[in-house]
Structure formats: structure tokens, C-alpha cells
Design a protein around this motif. Sequence first.
Motif, short mmCIF file in Angstrom:
data_model
loop_
_atom_site.label_atom_id
_atom_site.label_comp_id
_atom_site.label_asym_id
_atom_site.label_seq_id
_atom_site.Cartn_x
_atom_site.Cartn_y
_atom_site.Cartn_z
N VAL A 173 47.70 56.21 -17.15
CA VAL A 173 48.50 55.54 -16.12
C VAL A 173 49.81 55.01 -16.69
O VAL A 173 50.80 54.86 -15.96
CB VAL A 173 47.71 54.41 -15.42
CG1 VAL A 173 46.54 54.98 -14.63
CG2 VAL A 173 47.24 53.35 -16.40
N ALA A 174 49.84 54.73 -18.00
CA ALA A 174 51.11 54.36 -18.62
C ALA A 174 52.10 55.51 -18.47
O ALA A 174 53.29 55.30 -18.20
CB ALA A 174 50.90 54.02 -20.10
N LEU A 175 51.61 56.74 -18.63
CA LEU A 175 52.46 57.93 -18.55
C LEU A 175 52.87 58.25 -17.12
O LEU A 175 54.05 58.54 -16.85
CB LEU A 175 51.73 59.12 -19.17
CG LEU A 175 52.42 60.49 -19.04
CD1 LEU A 175 53.74 60.49 -19.80
CD2 LEU A 175 51.51 61.60 -19.52
N VAL A 176 51.92 58.23 -16.19
CA VAL A 176 52.21 58.75 -14.85
C VAL A 176 52.57 57.67 -13.84
O VAL A 176 52.99 57.98 -12.73
CB VAL A 176 51.02 59.57 -14.30
CG1 VAL A 176 50.67 60.70 -15.24
CG2 VAL A 176 49.80 58.69 -14.04
N SER A 177 52.44 56.38 -14.21
CA SER A 177 52.71 55.32 -13.25
C SER A 177 53.57 54.20 -13.83
O SER A 177 54.63 53.88 -13.30
CB SER A 177 51.38 54.74 -12.73
OG SER A 177 51.62 53.65 -11.87
N HIS A 178 53.11 53.59 -14.93
CA HIS A 178 53.77 52.38 -15.42
C HIS A 178 55.15 52.66 -16.01
O HIS A 178 56.13 51.97 -15.69
CB HIS A 178 52.87 51.68 -16.44
CG HIS A 178 51.53 51.32 -15.89
ND1 HIS A 178 50.48 50.91 -16.67
CD2 HIS A 178 51.05 51.32 -14.61
CE1 HIS A 178 49.42 50.68 -15.92
NE2 HIS A 178 49.75 50.92 -14.66
#
Length: 361
Positions: A173-178
Motif C-alpha cells: 500500500v506504500a507503493l500503490v496508495s501512500h
Amino acid sequence: MRTALVIGTGLIGTSAALALSRRGVVVHLADHDPEQARTAAALGAGTDEAPDGPVDLAIVAAPPAHVADVLADAMRRGAARGYIDVASVKGGPRRELQERGLDLTPYIGTHPMSGRERSGPLAATGDLFEGRPWVLTPTRDTDTEVLNLALELVSHCGAVPVVMDADAHDRAVALVSHMPHLVSSMVAARLEHAEEAAVRLCGQGIRDVTRIAASDPRMWIDILSANPGPVADLLTDLAADLEETVRALRALQSSDEDKRREGGAGVEDVLRRGNAGQVRVPGKHGSAPRVYETVTVLIDDQPGQLARIFADAERAGVNIEDVRIEHATGQQAGLVQLMVEPKAAPVLTAGLRERGWAIRQ
């Protein structure tokens, strides 16, 4: 599942409660702000009255920084048979609960990969999660009954279950969102003091890039505070790419032909790597991306125009795979981009023209 307790009646908690209530589950609502719970209840998400005893599933929809505290309190008072949270970060809350010595067999961390720029119960919808991934992070200690309750919740919400390790989820989620959210905010920040004449030239590209920058900063501070390391690592790599791209662009300004050639190659490299990454983004329904043909239609900004286009597309026997709208600057008009299968594009173009629509090439 017959009963549930939703603790935290913001966008995610209220949306889950609405979906469960529509499936006949008796949902009890709780929030640190009683007025927010009453608002969710008035929307049909459940009742803000406390349950008489333990419910089947407690759903903690608190900000990541408070998830462990809320879960620990609910578990110690025996509020439910099973417990889940829906925070966007998974490793931290589990470790905090372990450090408190709690029995984690009735708990599973989850994360529905869906949201909106708006927050609060008034932004909630019962179909928010339909067709979206819902990550589950069970461990070897997770009770099977609790996993089944979580899967039942995901099914009631129309989402797609995805099982992952908690720390792997946080890196993902760091890669695709945050990280994308921070980058979007940085781009949008360039507009804050830009000249009005420049801002008026904004088109669909800048709208796409900055859309998520409209989200609540307080909510995102909570999210990023719970997952700072993986996001910082990604931004470090991005910063290196930015430095290389800046050098390449400066080289393009040089009077030396070799430097200009080198600069052009550098810019082309980052653009091509961007192409390679973009094609890995899942397409419709999570399938491999497909190439669609775009039919662009000029419309007036009047009620019913989109409904007419879709109805005329149906009459032409064409399925619209995706749609985008670009509003014309300073005019009560816009361009609707209809994405269709390549073989259907000529059919749709002809059908819409026959019905009086202006097609832009």
C-alpha cells in the motif's frame, strides 16, 4: 453472521454498516463522537444503541494510530466473538496488540482497498466496496471461525478477498496508495501560488494527477504516521529518479549536441520505464489491461446528456468499457471520452452521429 458492532462511523465504517444492514445483519454503531454515530444510524446503517451482549463480529474502523487501543478495549470487555480492523496499515496494530499480551486468535487484520476523497458518514455508500479488493492478513494463530466471519463480511460488501502477510501488505500500500498520495499533493501544491492565467489552462491530465490531493490531511497524517518507513524508502528512489530527470532536462538546454542527445536519452528512459510500469496496472475487473479505442463526443452541460449517450450507445449495440469527462474551460460544454473495444468504435461513431451527436476526431 447475525449481529455486528461497528466502532468508528466514518466513511469506511458506515459504508460497511450500510452493506451489512441491507443483508439483514443487526448492526450496532459506536463512535467517540456520539453525534456521528447518530448520523450513521439515521442513514440506515444500524442502531446507535449498545448491544445487550457479545455480537458475532466487531469491526474497528478507527484511524491507524488508535486501532490498537480500540481493539484492546473491545477485546478485554468481550464485545464480540471475532474482531477485525479496517485500517490501511496492518503490521503496526498487530504488533501493538501482541505487546499488550492479548490473545489474538479471535482477531484478523483487514483492509478494504476502497475510499473516496470525502470522509465522514455522510460520504458513505453501501456499495463502496463492490468489486474492490479487501485484504485479509490471517496468521497461523487466527481462529478459523473468525476468518470465516471476515470472509462473510467481505461477501456481504460485494468485495473480493485477497490474503496477504501484514508487512507485505504495508509495503504494497506504500507503493500503490501512500506514496502516490504524497506525490499528488506535491504536484497540487505547485498550483497554490501559480498565476491565474496558468491555472485556467488546467486540463484532464492535471485533474487526474491531483484528484486524490483533495483528501483530508488529518486522515492522511494518521495513515502516513503508521507506515512511514516503506513510504520514505519509495520516495528516496523517486527522488533519485527526479534528480536524474532534472539533469537530463538541463542537458537538453545545452548548446552541445552530445549533451542534448544524452539528455534526450535520459528523458526517454524515464518515460519508457513509466510505460512499462503503467501497463502492469490491472484493468477492468482486475484483469490484465486491455487497449480500448476512444470515441470522443462533444456535449452540452445540461441534465440528461450522459444518460442519452449511454442509451444511444445501447441502441447501437455497443458496451461502454470506461468513460472520462473533460470539461471545457469557460464554456458550458465538455468532451465525453467513451472507451470501447476497437472493433466497436466505428459502430458507435456511426450510431451516435446518426442520432445527432458531434464526434471529435
